[in-house]
Design a protein around this motif. Structure first.
Motif, PDB file in Angstrom:
ATOM      1  N   PHE G 166      29.955  43.763 -12.862  1.00 46.41           N
ATOM      2  CA  PHE G 166      30.299  43.250 -14.187  1.00 46.41           C
ATOM      3  C   PHE G 166      29.059  42.863 -14.996  1.00 46.41           C
ATOM      4  O   PHE G 166      28.929  41.726 -15.466  1.00 46.41           O
ATOM      5  CB  PHE G 166      31.281  42.083 -14.063  1.00 46.41           C
ATOM      6  N   ASN G 167      28.155  43.827 -15.118  1.00 46.84           N
ATOM      7  CA  ASN G 167      26.953  43.667 -15.965  1.00 46.84           C
ATOM      8  C   ASN G 167      26.079  42.474 -15.595  1.00 46.84           C
ATOM      9  O   ASN G 167      25.489  41.841 -16.466  1.00 46.84           O
ATOM     10  CB  ASN G 167      27.348  43.550 -17.437  1.00 46.84           C
ATOM     11  N   GLY G 168      25.992  42.171 -14.335  1.00 45.20           N
ATOM     12  CA  GLY G 168      25.083  41.121 -13.893  1.00 45.20           C
ATOM     13  C   GLY G 168      25.780  39.840 -13.476  1.00 45.20           C
ATOM     14  O   GLY G 168      25.160  38.949 -12.890  1.00 45.20           O
ATOM     15  N   LEU G 169      27.063  39.745 -13.768  1.00 44.72           N
ATOM     16  CA  LEU G 169      27.810  38.538 -13.395  1.00 44.72           C
ATOM     17  C   LEU G 169      27.737  38.295 -11.892  1.00 44.72           C
ATOM     18  O   LEU G 169      27.554  37.164 -11.432  1.00 44.72           O
ATOM     19  CB  LEU G 169      29.274  38.668 -13.827  1.00 44.72           C
ATOM     20  N   SER G 170      27.868  39.348 -11.113  1.00 49.73           N
ATOM     21  CA  SER G 170      27.831  39.213  -9.655  1.00 49.73           C
ATOM     22  C   SER G 170      26.522  38.575  -9.194  1.00 49.73           C
ATOM     23  O   SER G 170      26.518  37.589  -8.451  1.00 49.73           O
ATOM     24  CB  SER G 170      28.000  40.600  -9.017  1.00 49.73           C
ATOM     25  N   ALA G 171      25.404  39.120  -9.647  1.00 47.69           N
ATOM     26  CA  ALA G 171      24.113  38.566  -9.232  1.00 47.69           C
ATOM     27  C   ALA G 171      23.928  37.143  -9.747  1.00 47.69           C
ATOM     28  O   ALA G 171      23.377  36.276  -9.052  1.00 47.69           O
ATOM     29  CB  ALA G 171      22.973  39.474  -9.711  1.00 47.69           C
ATOM     30  N   LEU G 172      24.375  36.892 -10.946  1.00 50.12           N
ATOM     31  CA  LEU G 172      24.254  35.546 -11.514  1.00 50.12           C
ATOM     32  C   LEU G 172      24.990  34.524 -10.650  1.00 50.12           C
ATOM     33  O   LEU G 172      24.441  33.478 -10.275  1.00 50.12           O
ATOM     34  CB  LEU G 172      24.818  35.531 -12.945  1.00 50.12           C
ATOM     35  N   LEU G 173      26.237  34.813 -10.317  1.00 46.64           N
ATOM     36  CA  LEU G 173      27.025  33.868  -9.515  1.00 46.64           C
ATOM     37  C   LEU G 173      26.389  33.675  -8.138  1.00 46.64           C
ATOM     38  O   LEU G 173      26.318  32.562  -7.619  1.00 46.64           O
ATOM     39  CB  LEU G 173      28.465  34.350  -9.377  1.00 46.64           C
ATOM     40  N   THR G 174      25.941  34.759  -7.544  1.00 45.98           N
ATOM     41  CA  THR G 174      25.271  34.654  -6.242  1.00 45.98           C
ATOM     42  C   THR G 174      24.149  33.640  -6.300  1.00 45.98           C
ATOM     43  O   THR G 174      24.009  32.779  -5.431  1.00 45.98           O
ATOM     44  CB  THR G 174      24.684  36.025  -5.848  1.00 45.98           C
ATOM     45  N   MET G 175      23.319  33.739  -7.314  1.00 47.63           N
ATOM     46  CA  MET G 175      22.129  32.891  -7.390  1.00 47.63           C
ATOM     47  C   MET G 175      22.500  31.434  -7.662  1.00 47.63           C
ATOM     48  O   MET G 175      21.912  30.519  -7.099  1.00 47.63           O
ATOM     49  CB  MET G 175      21.187  33.435  -8.458  1.00 47.63           C
ATOM     50  N   LEU G 176      23.504  31.227  -8.501  1.00 50.98           N
ATOM     51  CA  LEU G 176      23.933  29.853  -8.788  1.00 50.98           C
ATOM     52  C   LEU G 176      24.536  29.191  -7.550  1.00 50.98           C
ATOM     53  O   LEU G 176      24.497  27.976  -7.411  1.00 50.98           O
ATOM     54  CB  LEU G 176      24.969  29.844  -9.914  1.00 50.98           C
ATOM     55  N   ASN G 177      25.089  29.982  -6.657  1.00 43.83           N
ATOM     56  CA  ASN G 177      25.748  29.441  -5.470  1.00 43.83           C
ATOM     57  C   ASN G 177      24.875  29.484  -4.228  1.00 43.83           C
ATOM     58  O   ASN G 177      25.375  29.256  -3.128  1.00 43.83           O
ATOM     59  CB  ASN G 177      27.031  30.242  -5.195  1.00 43.83           C
ATOM     60  N   SER G 178      23.612  29.752  -4.395  1.00 48.54           N
ATOM     61  CA  SER G 178      22.741  29.919  -3.229  1.00 48.54           C
ATOM     62  C   SER G 178      22.776  28.703  -2.315  1.00 48.54           C
ATOM     63  O   SER G 178      22.706  27.567  -2.758  1.00 48.54           O
ATOM     64  CB  SER G 178      21.305  30.142  -3.695  1.00 48.54           C
ATOM     65  N   CYS G 179      22.882  28.933  -1.004  1.00 43.58           N
ATOM     66  CA  CYS G 179      22.815  27.787  -0.100  1.00 43.58           C
ATOM     67  C   CYS G 179      21.369  27.393   0.199  1.00 43.58           C
ATOM     68  O   CYS G 179      21.140  26.333   0.805  1.00 43.58           O
ATOM     69  CB  CYS G 179      23.592  27.988   1.190  1.00 43.58           C
ATOM     70  N   ALA G 180      20.415  28.194  -0.187  1.00 42.64           N
ATOM     71  CA  ALA G 180      19.024  27.753  -0.061  1.00 42.64           C
ATOM     72  C   ALA G 180      18.727  26.767  -1.182  1.00 42.64           C
ATOM     73  O   ALA G 180      19.185  26.938  -2.304  1.00 42.64           O
ATOM     74  CB  ALA G 180      18.087  28.956  -0.172  1.00 42.64           C
ATOM     75  N   SER G 181      17.973  25.726  -0.907  1.00 47.84           N
ATOM     76  CA  SER G 181      17.663  24.815  -2.007  1.00 47.84           C
ATOM     77  C   SER G 181      16.296  25.151  -2.593  1.00 47.84           C
ATOM     78  O   SER G 181      15.501  25.881  -2.003  1.00 47.84           O
ATOM     79  CB  SER G 181      17.747  23.353  -1.575  1.00 47.84           C
ATOM     80  N   GLY G 182      16.056  24.677  -3.799  1.00 46.20           N
ATOM     81  CA  GLY G 182      14.800  24.990  -4.461  1.00 46.20           C
ATOM     82  C   GLY G 182      14.883  26.199  -5.361  1.00 46.20           C
ATOM     83  O   GLY G 182      13.867  26.781  -5.729  1.00 46.20           O
TER      84      GLY G 182
END
Ligand code: AMP
Ligand code: AMP
Ligand code: AMP
Ligand code: AMP
Ligand code: MG
Ligand code: MG
Ligand code: MG
Ligand code: MG
Ligand code: MG
Ligand code: MG
Ligand code: MG
Ligand code: MG
Lengths: 209, 209, 209, 209, 209, 209, 209, 209
Positions: G166-182
């Motif tokens: 969906f034009n980048g939505l997938s990657a965006l959500l992945t990054m916002l939900n990252s379990c790595a901190s920082g």
């Protein structure tokens, strides 16, 4: 690269010259090379440099067979879809499997709105190791096939349709929510992924123990 | 209020006392009264004031028959769904039709994952004037039924399912995108709407000219 | 193919040569043939091979009448919409019905923002067997018509609009949530589906018992 | 705080003790105080400390009039909605206006599915300075009113409905896409915003030049 | 057509010849005519038939003044936006107001990322009757202006931006959720609606009582 | 029921008494019975009638082994996930496989944010026939595992997370878009589907030819 | 303009002549000027007026160095991405940093599906002050890098992919939900924002106290 | 665990007994331990086993200081938000930073609708190393702050609001689309992530070279 598979290049967004370079490197190692998502113009440019590539216009794939397939199989993968509009995705799946030396059988006119056509072929579909079921619009076909066969099904939603199909979202959700069990799903229009997963399963079905 | 229909009250969000008041007004005019979306507690409160109401626990509807139905029909509406979870919506459709004096036949265990059960009943479904087809999860049932019958189908998506069904969105999109023709769709979980539209069609199929 | 209906081809995504082949097969069986979603260029290509096809530029449909219509009807379907922009969808519905030999009456300038124009025609709309109501933007027209007539309404949302109409999503949701009863909905821009469902209902309204 | 307006507190998510503290500070300055989104229990807690507050159970608002309204108006705001379920939002709008000393007239049974009831009151609505039109489900009412009156309309979508209304999204999109001009929109269930904007417009309509 | 307003034509999706016909009918009645969403090519075609039309390339509007404005106003509407990219929408609002004979003042370089530029003009903005505040990307400008002025604000989200602005959805949601009160919202890119609502408010602010 | 599989009941939304009835019918035919999505209270009710059921509190499954497993396997399925929160879904997958008589090995502390823990086990994961990889939040684990093993992967997104994970949508999209090949996806929180598909593949890997 | 930064122009949607004017004004003040989102044609037009601009075709940026960089740094920013398709965004980030006089090191073939390539460079990435990690499709790379380095990461999702991305939505959500901190995130395809934030952090890491 | 940071436990979805076990293991290694998302009841259970934990009711965090902070800093992080409702998220950020031994300064009544309150504090905010800016509803605060300070901003959207804020989506999109540069974003309600990223930047700003 997994055993039995050609080297694969995702052609979309790559320039012809770049594809030629990668292909040359692969070919020099003796690999078979399979390229997806190649518009005709770009494919022609690649073939004028590397004329041993075969282009398939429907699936928009290029293939060059550089060495014999590594394994011989007795059985086949079923590729099932409803008709004209889903053909490019179905053929991307089929060509992917064939580029791995696996036999595919095509069942291409069997949509749910005319379910008797599916029944006419169901025995031959049942005897496949695994099916790739492709559908756009409402995407109901994998659910119906899933209720009739007992092998695993890779479902491929397509973006075919209009309006409330939202570029394949409708078919994708349908397949993820299927009440038939034994169905797993790949990305919208990802015929390559459908074929690839099917070959992986087909290979382990044929491993020598 | 259309001819042949009872007075209808949408019970959700209305207090028992308010419903009793409206009902009394309607009953005093000699109408039949049909109330949807009534949780048991609220239904009990209404029935202790107006004990002639009949409560149906699955569809969560109340009905009071105050006068004879206006028309006699020879044929029936088919209500088709897959099973346990969709029953409340299917029964809301069925009770709506019955509150209009229309016969319904229920086909309640015929989901697409076990399509032979649908085939066992398909002739009786085919002979209905119109079908209401209810489905949750992937919502594929109307497409399959639509390919097998030639009368109009009212499709009702339900919110049954989880995850990527997004509270019925999946089934709704499936039905709107159906490749079978002769299907139109009402809101998610709107069993009332399914039954109501079916009765409208059934009535004009039986009009005396 | 249902009784009384022509053979129908969904033209979008099919090549002219392929459409000519399918049409020839159908024509050789004596059927009437109706093709939707044909851009002018492709329609011209088909007509130069099969000149008996009639092209309608607004609805983008082709029709060839090969034999007399199977049934004679006394009544009509109302096609209702607000104006200029929704015309292609409204005419797709109208041509679909006419290709089944059903009379349609067009009410094309009756949007909710100027509701007196709707009232000027409401009696003639009321006497139809069934209405197809087409609307884009906010899609409110079916709700208003639904409150004024007592026959079934097939609502067709269109993608006309911009911004927060999200390509027809706005009108689609409006129609699914209508508080008027007797409305069922087809896919965005699916004029064909609107006309087809209306004809199905119209036919059973006119069946001889 | 704008001239003519009370001090306003958004009650949701604030504890009673905190609200009492803020209110005391405001009251000590001689202001009128208006509090929205107060569940009964919390309102009771506030009133046991500050018994001069008046609670309205439908709109869930508290009001304390500490001084006379700053301005006298001859005309009124029309608050228009379809019925029972939208009342809490409609009354939040009405109470907001009344807390500014502005007269409101309520038109609360005029949904689009029974448009004759709207027509029965249209002259009185037309003579208002501005209308607040509240609607859930398909949200078509502002479009219809907008076509009939020539003053500005503040449209308030509500979350009333189920299924594909997606908690008010359907009504919100309908109102944003209205083909009637003279309509602007506030957030879903924001009766306060509807009333507030109407008062702002009403005030400038009554400014002394 | 409301009093004081020109006849308005929404040019998008209409052919030049059709627009010429409608315009002629309106002009023959002595009305002023204002046309929005006219690409240059189509505007030229209309002007070669009706050369008295004035075309504005930024707002893509056509205007023909056929008679004097009906009312004289002493005050003005403020049109506020951040800069280059939102200009077409801002100018559509401005030209709409000017086509009604209302003075507008433009504040076009005052985005929230450089808030001192807003402060430099805030007194002149404050003295307007009503503001139209246009913003794309994050759409925060109306909230900030709303906290600084006490007249009503019509907020217009634009589709300017990329990625997660989802064609204006981001700005639209921002404006609907504004914590400043006195803001109401129109559709994405609806400069016309912004101007139109502002003029309606401006007129009643100037009505003679 | 496929060969080698127990009878499966989807417990959600079914009443205990109804589940007891279905189970009794199945047990009388000598089948093994496996029930998913059973809250503890309901499971207790079922077990007081049918005490031979074993309840597993983490996966919320009931199992009754009525007869020996039909097949003996030498190899195993890998169940891979990141930790605490995804355990219920991972265990639903594991119990599903074990109810089919298939050995599973659990790798439950190997999330992408601490990738060395994955590497510590990668050889044992590689030797499985097939992996089920479960992940919530960003859902990146299947992509990483997919790049390291050459057997097929069934990816199961979970609804674990908050905010912009939108109840599992984030993980679902991640998995569908994986650039690793050999991954197919089932519904959010569908541990059963993950286990079921893995068993199907595992069986054909072990078929006797 | 922040200290150490060039003047920046967002080229998209601005005409060449307008860009030339703004640039001239900036250059006359002795600033360095950096322009993003310049298609080749428009860049050529600008360079024919201002030939000292350097165009970079991959990142589509123009840069003119008018004066020496204000600060000297010993350390560097790591720019990390998976390959061919994300290059334009990665290079926009890199050029942004370089236009501030900051050294960048590029790690451009290290996607999660071939994680050994990431490991080959991890020590050099670890020694950067800050990393900009760019990824399309499933967007998992920042999570993996985040688990391996201890400096801050700016994650940039790209719109590269198809179907359910969906034009980048997938990657965006992945990054916002990252379990790595920082990890913090900028808009889809916002390479400029990635580079800019990295430089800001890099500068304060190098401030003289 | 990064240098200078306590051990961190995400409390949501973990049982008290499990948290006690993990904490004991960490404490035995001499670490400081910080736990987020702890409802009061669960926190009490943990503290009755480990009474040295300090509970903060607003941020719902537990902290136990087992050893001195590793570093001494002279400067501070600014935590900026609009008021009452966003406090829990703001305090989660603040407590995270304080658990790393970093000074924070709180600016908690500075929303965009009353921008003068922000200006009253802007000099003290400007002198921070980095700001964490928290906002719900329309989420405009980071854009405004971003235009006024030159250090990096970590923006944290909250789910505070109703209707079209869609549980924080509105604020999230606003922040991702900010036209101010120097802003990066973490997940909705992720106060911890805001604080954590700020500390990482703060640390490198204070590293000894
Ligand atoms: N049509 C396709 N859709 C998705 N992935 C593909 C497709 N074709 C190839 N791939 C994947 O892309 C990889 C090659 O990507 P690249 O290195 O960019 O050429 C292959 O190994 C496949 O995993
Ligand atoms: N379950 C239902 N879903 C949608 N609409 C309904 C339902 N039940 C009743 N209705 C409609 O609600 C109307 C009555 O609404 P009310 O006046 O609020 O009681 C009826 O005439 C029906 O059109
Ligand atoms: N129901 C409501 N919906 C939206 N905004 C409201 C509502 N009630 C009050 N407000 C706004 O909230 C402000 C007070 O917020 P607070 O300072 O949090 O009490 C008022 O000035 C209004 O602008
Ligand atoms: N590619 C980009 N994406 C997002 N923002 C950008 C980009 N390039 C420049 N900017 C921002 O746009 C501002 C200049 O905008 P403008 O005044 O319209 O040229 C710069 O200061 C940057 O903050
Ligand atoms: Mg099956
Ligand atoms: Mg049919
Ligand atoms: Mg009606
Ligand atoms: Mg009006
Ligand atoms: Mg204001
Ligand atoms: Mg792999
Ligand atoms: Mg890290
Ligand atoms: Mg800044």
């Amino acid at each position: 690269k997994r055993q039995g598979f050609p080297e694969v290049i995702f052609g979309e967004g790559k320039e012809a010259s770049h594809i030629i370079d990668i292909s040359r490197a692969m070919l020099s190692k003796g690999d078979n090379v399979f390229i997806t998502r190649m518009e005709k113009g770009k494919a022609d440019a690649v073939m004028s440099a590397l004329p041993a590539f075969q282009y398939d216009e429907i699936s928009k794939t290029l293939f060059m067979k550089n060495k014999a397939f590594e394994q011989k199989f007795n059985d086949y993968i079923a590729i099932v879809c409803a008709g004209t509009s889903d053909l490019p995705v179905a053929e991307e799946a089929a060509k992917t499997a064939e580029a791995c030396g696996v036999e595919v059988r095509r069942f291409y006119d069997v949509g749910v709105a005319g379910i008797h056509r599916l029944f006419a072929h169901i025995d031959e579909i049942r005897e496949a190791t695994v099916s790739v079921v492709i559908a756009g619009m409402e995407g109901a076909l994998p659910s119906v096939v899933g209720g009739l066969v007992s092998h695993p099904i890779i479902a491929v939603p397509t973006s075919v349709g209009y309006g409330a199909n939202f570029n394949g979202l409708s078919a994708l959700l349908t397949m993820l929510n299927s009440c038939a069990s034994g169905i797993s799903v790949v990305n919208i229009d990802n015929g390559f992924g459908g074929g690839y997963n099917a070959v992986l399963i087909h290979q382990i079905a044929n491993r020598s123990t």
